[in-house]
Design an enzyme around this catalytic site. Structure first.
Site, PDB file in Angstrom:
ATOM      1  N   CYS A   9       0.828  -1.225   0.000  1.00 17.43           N
ATOM      2  CA  CYS A   9       0.000   0.000   0.000  1.00 17.43           C
ATOM      3  C   CYS A   9       0.863   1.277   0.000  1.00 17.43           C
ATOM      4  O   CYS A   9       1.975   1.285   0.510  1.00 17.43           O
ATOM      5  CB  CYS A   9      -0.930   0.080   1.193  1.00 17.43           C
ATOM      6  SG  CYS A   9      -2.054  -1.300   1.297  1.00 17.43           S
ATOM      7  N   ARG A  25       3.739   0.222  -5.114  1.00 16.27           N
ATOM      8  CA  ARG A  25       3.486  -0.382  -3.807  1.00 16.27           C
ATOM      9  C   ARG A  25       2.149  -1.129  -3.749  1.00 16.27           C
ATOM     10  O   ARG A  25       1.834  -1.793  -2.756  1.00 16.27           O
ATOM     11  CB  ARG A  25       3.480   0.691  -2.714  1.00 16.27           C
ATOM     12  CG  ARG A  25       4.774   1.481  -2.632  1.00 16.27           C
ATOM     13  CD  ARG A  25       4.722   2.472  -1.503  1.00 16.27           C
ATOM     14  NE  ARG A  25       4.501   1.811  -0.239  1.00 16.27           N
ATOM     15  CZ  ARG A  25       5.441   1.260   0.504  1.00 16.27           C
ATOM     16  NH1 ARG A  25       6.687   1.300   0.100  1.00 16.27           N
ATOM     17  NH2 ARG A  25       5.143   0.680   1.635  1.00 16.27           N
ATOM     18  N   TRP A  35      -2.893  -2.413  -1.748  1.00 18.79           N
ATOM     19  CA  TRP A  35      -2.473  -3.780  -2.079  1.00 18.79           C
ATOM     20  C   TRP A  35      -3.130  -4.643  -1.013  1.00 18.79           C
ATOM     21  O   TRP A  35      -2.705  -4.673   0.128  1.00 18.79           O
ATOM     22  CB  TRP A  35      -0.947  -3.890  -2.012  1.00 18.79           C
ATOM     23  CG  TRP A  35      -0.427  -5.245  -2.352  1.00 18.79           C
ATOM     24  CD1 TRP A  35       0.035  -6.196  -1.488  1.00 18.79           C
ATOM     25  CD2 TRP A  35      -0.275  -5.802  -3.656  1.00 18.79           C
ATOM     26  NE1 TRP A  35       0.454  -7.295  -2.185  1.00 18.79           N
ATOM     27  CE2 TRP A  35       0.282  -7.092  -3.507  1.00 18.79           C
ATOM     28  CE3 TRP A  35      -0.554  -5.341  -4.943  1.00 18.79           C
ATOM     29  CZ2 TRP A  35       0.560  -7.908  -4.581  1.00 18.79           C
ATOM     30  CZ3 TRP A  35      -0.286  -6.161  -6.016  1.00 18.79           C
ATOM     31  CH2 TRP A  35       0.278  -7.435  -5.830  1.00 18.79           C
ATOM     32  N   ASN A  80      -1.128   1.466   5.946  1.00 21.02           N
ATOM     33  CA  ASN A  80      -0.273   0.485   5.280  1.00 21.02           C
ATOM     34  C   ASN A  80       0.238  -0.463   6.352  1.00 21.02           C
ATOM     35  O   ASN A  80       0.713  -0.009   7.386  1.00 21.02           O
ATOM     36  CB  ASN A  80       0.897   1.236   4.604  1.00 21.02           C
ATOM     37  CG  ASN A  80       1.990   0.314   4.144  1.00 21.02           C
ATOM     38  OD1 ASN A  80       1.748  -0.821   3.760  1.00 21.02           O
ATOM     39  ND2 ASN A  80       3.216   0.796   4.177  1.00 21.02           N
ATOM     40  N   GLY A  81       0.117  -1.774   6.130  1.00 20.74           N
ATOM     41  CA  GLY A  81       0.592  -2.730   7.129  1.00 20.74           C
ATOM     42  C   GLY A  81      -0.538  -3.629   7.583  1.00 20.74           C
ATOM     43  O   GLY A  81      -1.577  -3.720   6.929  1.00 20.74           O
ATOM     44  N   GLU A  85      16.636 -23.193  -9.150  1.00 20.51           N
ATOM     45  CA  GLU A  85      16.218 -21.794  -9.097  1.00 20.51           C
ATOM     46  C   GLU A  85      17.389 -20.862  -9.443  1.00 20.51           C
ATOM     47  O   GLU A  85      17.208 -19.866 -10.148  1.00 20.51           O
ATOM     48  CB  GLU A  85      15.655 -21.482  -7.699  1.00 20.51           C
ATOM     49  CG  GLU A  85      15.295 -20.037  -7.436  1.00 20.51           C
ATOM     50  CD  GLU A  85      14.250 -19.442  -8.381  1.00 20.51           C
ATOM     51  OE1 GLU A  85      13.625 -20.189  -9.159  1.00 20.51           O
ATOM     52  OE2 GLU A  85      14.066 -18.224  -8.365  1.00 20.51           O
ATOM     53  N   LYS A 118      17.150 -18.224 -12.502  1.00 21.73           N
ATOM     54  CA  LYS A 118      17.332 -16.786 -12.286  1.00 21.73           C
ATOM     55  C   LYS A 118      18.372 -16.243 -13.252  1.00 21.73           C
ATOM     56  O   LYS A 118      18.179 -15.216 -13.883  1.00 21.73           O
ATOM     57  CB  LYS A 118      17.776 -16.574 -10.836  1.00 21.73           C
ATOM     58  CG  LYS A 118      17.304 -15.355 -10.162  1.00 21.73           C
ATOM     59  CD  LYS A 118      15.897 -15.364  -9.654  1.00 21.73           C
ATOM     60  CE  LYS A 118      14.863 -15.809 -10.599  1.00 21.73           C
ATOM     61  NZ  LYS A 118      13.597 -16.149 -10.139  1.00 21.73           N
ATOM     62  N   GLU A 128      17.133 -16.214 -16.926  1.00 15.34           N
ATOM     63  CA  GLU A 128      16.115 -15.188 -17.161  1.00 15.34           C
ATOM     64  C   GLU A 128      16.707 -13.813 -17.393  1.00 15.34           C
ATOM     65  O   GLU A 128      16.316 -13.127 -18.319  1.00 15.34           O
ATOM     66  CB  GLU A 128      15.247 -15.061 -15.895  1.00 15.34           C
ATOM     67  CG  GLU A 128      14.018 -15.861 -15.873  1.00 15.34           C
ATOM     68  CD  GLU A 128      13.154 -15.464 -14.695  1.00 15.34           C
ATOM     69  OE1 GLU A 128      13.601 -15.633 -13.550  1.00 15.34           O
ATOM     70  OE2 GLU A 128      12.034 -14.994 -14.922  1.00 15.34           O
ATOM     71  N   HIS A 159      26.126 -39.060 -13.959  1.00 20.99           N
ATOM     72  CA  HIS A 159      25.299 -39.850 -14.879  1.00 20.99           C
ATOM     73  C   HIS A 159      25.106 -39.132 -16.221  1.00 20.99           C
ATOM     74  O   HIS A 159      24.211 -39.483 -16.982  1.00 20.99           O
ATOM     75  CB  HIS A 159      23.947 -40.160 -14.236  1.00 20.99           C
ATOM     76  CG  HIS A 159      24.075 -40.978 -12.990  1.00 20.99           C
ATOM     77  ND1 HIS A 159      24.441 -42.312 -13.013  1.00 20.99           N
ATOM     78  CD2 HIS A 159      23.952 -40.654 -11.682  1.00 20.99           C
ATOM     79  CE1 HIS A 159      24.513 -42.772 -11.773  1.00 20.99           C
ATOM     80  NE2 HIS A 159      24.224 -41.785 -10.947  1.00 20.99           N
ATOM     81  N   LYS A 174       5.749 -10.596 -16.701  1.00 16.25           N
ATOM     82  CA  LYS A 174       5.668 -10.853 -15.252  1.00 16.25           C
ATOM     83  C   LYS A 174       4.643 -11.944 -14.939  1.00 16.25           C
ATOM     84  O   LYS A 174       4.893 -12.818 -14.128  1.00 16.25           O
ATOM     85  CB  LYS A 174       5.326  -9.561 -14.501  1.00 16.25           C
ATOM     86  CG  LYS A 174       5.281  -9.719 -12.985  1.00 16.25           C
ATOM     87  CD  LYS A 174       6.633 -10.108 -12.412  1.00 16.25           C
ATOM     88  CE  LYS A 174       6.596 -10.407 -10.929  1.00 16.25           C
ATOM     89  NZ  LYS A 174       7.741 -11.217 -10.497  1.00 16.25           N
TER      90      LYS A 174
HETATM   91  O1  M6R Z   1       2.965 -15.499 -10.861  1.00 14.51           O
HETATM   92  P1  M6R Z   1       3.458 -16.925 -10.783  1.00 14.51           P
HETATM   93  O2  M6R Z   1       4.208 -17.186  -9.536  1.00 14.51           O
HETATM   94  O3  M6R Z   1       2.391 -17.929 -11.023  1.00 14.51           O
HETATM   95  O4  M6R Z   1       4.479 -17.060 -11.991  1.00 14.51           O
HETATM   96  C1  M6R Z   1       5.054 -18.288 -12.289  1.00 14.51           C
HETATM   97  C2  M6R Z   1       6.226 -18.125 -13.216  1.00 14.51           C
HETATM   98  O5  M6R Z   1       5.812 -17.575 -14.436  1.00 14.51           O
HETATM   99  C3  M6R Z   1       7.308 -17.246 -12.591  1.00 14.51           C
HETATM  100  O6  M6R Z   1       7.754 -17.756 -11.388  1.00 14.51           O
HETATM  101  C4  M6R Z   1       8.505 -17.072 -13.547  1.00 14.51           C
HETATM  102  O7  M6R Z   1       9.171 -18.270 -13.673  1.00 14.51           O
HETATM  103  C5  M6R Z   1       9.380 -15.963 -12.989  1.00 14.51           C
HETATM  104  N1  M6R Z   1       9.654 -15.001 -13.985  1.00 14.51           N
HETATM  105  C6  M6R Z   1      10.616 -16.468 -12.366  1.00 14.51           C
HETATM  106  O8  M6R Z   1      11.491 -15.483 -11.964  1.00 14.51           O
END
Ligand code: M6R
Length: 613
Positions: free
Chosen positions: A2, A27, A74, A100-101, A485, A489, A492, A508, A608
């Site tokens: 928020c 926010r 939010w 906010n909070g 992960e 990262k 990406e 393997h 996103k």
């Molecule tokens: O909004 P979501 O958590 O469902 O999104 C899932 C994936 O699209 C998301 O985690 C994507 O892999 C990210 N860009 C990873 O950093």
């Protein structure tokens, strides 16, 4: 999260507030509202959606006044709707509050206030503050209305608990705005015959760069001609203004060059906020009584991308602590595979956005099979939360960077809380063990604030390796998903080739891709599998790899013998260690992408939230 903005000055406050809210949209943006003091009366306009919707509504209503407050929401309590949008009022409509909070004891307070005759209009925790101030005004004495309001706010603060920041306007005190800060952000902007109250500097940076940073427990009293800051004891204190040299864009990112970096640093707070609700009764959330909880036979976790990796970590947690068999599926696969129909199955969908089409599709399939569904989600009111039977919210605030960081660690935290709850409920964990695990969980934000201090070491390391063609990440057991992960990262944001493997698996096949100088990141905390990871280091080093060991202090000495570089993370319990181990990998991805000149917050080809199949 928020966003709050308040204005007192000699001009019409509306344009200042609307503009400030637009700057605070990062926010939160599910609804917004303003309250303006106009001819002794508070005029409130609210709208669902982004600030642009509020702007349209405000144009129509056309309120005018030189004292006003605004809010962009939010949602944490109550769905995004006009009734739940801020500002919230007391019974008389003469007091308005933006907040906010989270007010942790709001249910108890609401019941108490209801019994005193207060009528509530929203589902929010915020409304409690407005009614409490109204109530407390009856019980304080002061030399004038301003004094009364401040005393009522002080009394209110002593009664509410949680992390909060809020602003108050009272129709009887034109030209006066009161702001409170307690563990949520609140700053004051000092202008020429005008002053601002806000969650963050960008809200007023256009008008002034002179800022007072409030401390927890402080109250700011804003008037046209000056601002008084009261300390915890209610005494006026001198606060030196700070001159901010950030430009608008930098200010929106809290001074960081990218949202991704800001969000990495947000993690201790994000986890703490998520944990605030973690002692909650998951049984209630799930709509299951003790008998039904004991009867849970299977858990299916479904998610995509980073959320899928959180699900993989969750599998280790649930099987370890609750002894319930768990399968983890990529949502896009779950939809199309044959899923045996077993009664007493719980399907858990993990998603930051709650709008990922594949995850929503998979949940629909789980429902069609008669499974109970739980969302672990960051966005209240999102499609996923409306589709699932129940939701546990991660409270990390909006995540703007496409690369997910704080949502991931909040998801892991939530899965851990859920796992120990289930274990306790089904008798797999004794109360003593549960209490011990819970205590360890509560210590996570502090350890997280230690690990984010290590950006510099990782940044320095990337100078040497950022041009490598490919990167390898290895981990075992609960750290295997962290290897996946780390690789995701890096791919990406830097567009480099990166792969994560279970360390025991490289021999393997994958070991053949290791070449002279290939950076290999080893997730090897000093735990029961440490020795095995030492062997993996040796295997990779023998093939010419540049081995980076991510370990805990007890493992440092031995790791140094087998690795080219050692990165230290604080020691947590074995199962919480992944939440800390991922942080250096987030910094790594960030710094490699930065050195390669990539578009960090909006990497090519990505969105996103992926709302198409
Ligand atoms: O909004 P979501 O958590 O469902 O999104 C899932 C994936 O699209 C998301 O985690 C994507 O892999 C990210 N860009 C990873 O950093």
């Amino acid at each position: 999260m928020c966003g709050i903005i308040g204005y007192v000055g000699n001009n019409n406050s509306v344009p200042y507030i609307i503009d400030g809210l637009k700057k605070l949209e990062y926010r939160g943006y599910d609804s917004a509202g303003v309250s303006i003091l106009q001819n002794g009366r508070l005029v409130t306009v609210r709208a669902v959606g982004k600030v642009a919707e509020l702007e349209k509504a405000a144009l129509l209503a056309n309120p005018k006044g030189s004292t006003g407050i605004g809010h962009t929401r939010w949602a944490t309590h109550g769905k995004p709707s006009e009734e739940n949008s801020h500002p919230h009022t007391d019974c008389t409509g003469d007091i308005v509050v933006v907040h906010n909070g989270i007010i942790e004891n709001y249910l108890i307070l609401r019941d108490k206030l209801k019994s005193l005759g207060h009528q509530f209009k929203s589902e929010t925790d915020t409304e409690v503050i407005a009614h409490l101030i109204e109530e407390n005004l009856k019980h304080v004495s002061g030399k004038n209305d301003a004094d009364l309001l401040i005393k009522a706010v002080q009394k209110t603060n002593a009664e509410i608990s949680g992390a909060f920041a809020y602003g108050v306007l009272w129709a009887r005190t034109p030209g006066l705005l009161v702001g409170v800060k307690n563990q949520s952000p609140m700053v004051v902007g000092l202008g020429e015959n005008e002053n601002f109250l806000a969650s963050d500097v960008p809200a007023f940076l256009k008008h002034t760069n002179k800022v007072l940073f409030l401390e927890d427990g402080e109250i700011a009293v804003l008037r046209v001609d000056g601002v008084t800051v009261l300390d915890k004891a209610g005494k006026a204190k001198k606060v030196k203004p700070v001159k901010i040299s950030w430009d608008q864009q930098t200010a929106e990112k809290g001074g960081y060059p990218h949202f991704m970096l800001k969000e990495i640093y947000d993690q201790p707070q994000a986890i703490e906020d998520t944990l605030r609700t973690a002692r909650t009764d998951f049984g209630k959330i799930l709509g299951l009584n003790t008998e039904a909880l004991r009867g849970l036979q299977n858990i299916h976790i479904i998610a995509c991308g980073t959320a899928y990796h959180a699900g993989l970590v969750g599998k280790y947690y649930i099987e370890q602590f609750a002894g319930i068999p768990v399968s983890v599926d990529l949502a896009s696969e779950y939809k199309y595979r044959t899923v045996p129909h077993r009664v007493d199955t719980l399907a858990i969908a993990i998603s930051q956005s709650g709008e990922t089409a594949d995850t929503i599709g998979a949940v629909k399939k789980a429902k069609s099979l008669g499974f109970r569904t739980l969302a672990i989600c960051n966005v209240l009111g999102s499609t996923l939360t409306r589709t699932c039977d129940s939701t546990f919210f991660t409270h990390c605030g909006p995540e703007i960077s496409v690369a997910s960081t704080k949502a991931f660690t909040s998801q892991i935290t939530s899965m851990y809380a859920l796992a120990i709850f289930l274990g306790n409920a089904n008798g797999n964990l004794s109360q003593n063990v549960f209490d011990k695990l819970y205590k360890e969980l509560m210590a996570l934000p502090k350890a997280m604030s230690e690990v984010v201090k290590d950006e510099y070491t990782v940044r320095h390391l990337t100078r040497k390796i950022y041009k490598a063609d490919r990167f390898i990440f290895l981990g075992r057991n609960v750290n295997f998903p962290i290897a996946l992960e780390g690789a995701l990262k890096l791919k990406e944001v830097s567009y480099r080739s990166a792969e994560g493997f279970a360390a025991g698996e490289i021999k393997h096949g994958p070991i053949s891709i290791i070449d002279k100088g290939t950076p290999v990141f080893m997730l090897m905390p000093h735990d029961s599998l440490f020795e095995k990871m030492l062997s993996a280091c040796q295997e990779c080093r023998a093939r010419g790899a540049f081995v980076v060991a991510i370990t805990t202090p007890d493992g440092e000495k031995q790791a140094k013998d087998v690795a080219d570089k050692v990165l230290l993370v604080p020691q947590a319990s074995e199962f919480l260690q992944p939440a800390l181990n991922v942080v250096p990998l987030q910094f790594l991805a960030y710094w490699i992408a930065k050195r390669l000149g990539c578009d960090i917050d909006q990497p090519r080809n990505l969105a996103k939230s992926v709302t198409v199949e």
